[in-house]
Scaffold this motif. Structure first.
Motif, mmCIF file in Angstrom:
data_model
loop_
_atom_site.group_PDB
_atom_site.id
_atom_site.type_symbol
_atom_site.label_atom_id
_atom_site.label_comp_id
_atom_site.label_asym_id
_atom_site.label_seq_id
_atom_site.Cartn_x
_atom_site.Cartn_y
_atom_site.Cartn_z
ATOM 1 N N LEU A 53 0.833 -1.205 0.000
ATOM 2 C CA LEU A 53 0.000 0.000 0.000
ATOM 3 C C LEU A 53 0.869 1.257 0.000
ATOM 4 O O LEU A 53 0.487 2.286 0.551
ATOM 5 C CB LEU A 53 -0.938 0.014 1.213
ATOM 6 C CG LEU A 53 -1.884 -1.167 1.351
ATOM 7 C CD1 LEU A 53 -2.717 -1.016 2.622
ATOM 8 C CD2 LEU A 53 -2.775 -1.307 0.136
ATOM 9 N N GLU A 54 2.043 1.144 -0.614
ATOM 10 C CA GLU A 54 2.987 2.257 -0.699
ATOM 11 C C GLU A 54 3.388 2.772 0.683
ATOM 12 O O GLU A 54 3.461 3.966 0.930
ATOM 13 C CB GLU A 54 2.400 3.380 -1.552
ATOM 14 C CG GLU A 54 2.070 2.946 -2.964
ATOM 15 C CD GLU A 54 1.318 3.996 -3.754
ATOM 16 O OE1 GLU A 54 0.906 5.020 -3.179
ATOM 17 O OE2 GLU A 54 1.139 3.776 -4.958
ATOM 18 N N ARG A 56 1.813 2.757 3.488
ATOM 19 C CA ARG A 56 0.758 3.464 4.211
ATOM 20 C C ARG A 56 0.004 2.474 5.081
ATOM 21 O O ARG A 56 -0.071 1.303 4.770
ATOM 22 C CB ARG A 56 -0.221 4.104 3.229
ATOM 23 C CG ARG A 56 0.354 5.240 2.443
ATOM 24 C CD ARG A 56 -0.735 5.881 1.603
ATOM 25 N NE ARG A 56 -0.252 7.034 0.913
ATOM 26 C CZ ARG A 56 0.163 7.034 -0.349
ATOM 27 N NH1 ARG A 56 0.164 5.924 -1.040
ATOM 28 N NH2 ARG A 56 0.580 8.140 -0.912
ATOM 29 N N PHE A 61 -4.426 4.608 3.392
ATOM 30 C CA PHE A 61 -4.608 4.207 2.008
ATOM 31 C C PHE A 61 -6.077 4.320 1.610
ATOM 32 O O PHE A 61 -6.397 4.821 0.540
ATOM 33 C CB PHE A 61 -4.107 2.782 1.798
ATOM 34 C CG PHE A 61 -4.113 2.363 0.361
ATOM 35 C CD1 PHE A 61 -3.081 2.733 -0.480
ATOM 36 C CD2 PHE A 61 -5.161 1.615 -0.150
ATOM 37 C CE1 PHE A 61 -3.083 2.353 -1.815
ATOM 38 C CE2 PHE A 61 -5.180 1.235 -1.480
ATOM 39 C CZ PHE A 61 -4.131 1.609 -2.321
ATOM 40 N N TYR A 65 -7.737 6.666 -1.247
ATOM 41 C CA TYR A 65 -8.551 6.056 -2.299
ATOM 42 C C TYR A 65 -9.907 6.756 -2.421
ATOM 43 O O TYR A 65 -10.360 7.066 -3.523
ATOM 44 C CB TYR A 65 -8.729 4.568 -1.996
ATOM 45 C CG TYR A 65 -9.690 3.867 -2.926
ATOM 46 C CD1 TYR A 65 -9.269 3.445 -4.183
ATOM 47 C CD2 TYR A 65 -11.008 3.634 -2.553
ATOM 48 C CE1 TYR A 65 -10.139 2.812 -5.051
ATOM 49 C CE2 TYR A 65 -11.886 3.003 -3.413
ATOM 50 C CZ TYR A 65 -11.456 2.591 -4.662
ATOM 51 O OH TYR A 65 -12.316 1.963 -5.511
#
Length: 76
Positions: A53-54, A56, A61, A65
């Motif tokens: 989730l990069e 995160r 996240f 989103y």
């Protein structure tokens, strides 16, 4: 079941002891089971940063989103 490395398991146990166990007097095994479940499901899984989730947390996240979804809807 997902496999975890020894260092991940050690970090989880260290965090668990530091944040939950020390200073709390539990009266039964059931009370301990509830505390462990709440810690893992409610706090740990939501706060842990995931590389998928990069880096995160799940909540971060998801919020990003939802903002992107709103932006896309407002443009369309």
């Amino acid at each position: 079941m997902a496999r975890i490395s020894a260092s991940n398991a050690e970090n989880l146990v260290k965090s668990f002891k530091t944040e939950l166990v020390y200073g709390i007097k539990l009266k039964s095994k059931e009370e301990m089971r509830v505390f462990i479940f709440e810690y893992i499901e409610v706090w740990y899984k939501r706060q842990r940063r995931l590389s998928a989730l990069e880096n995160r947390a799940i909540k971060e996240f998801w919020n990003l989103y939802m903002k992107n979804e709103e932006l896309i809807k407002s443009i369309a």
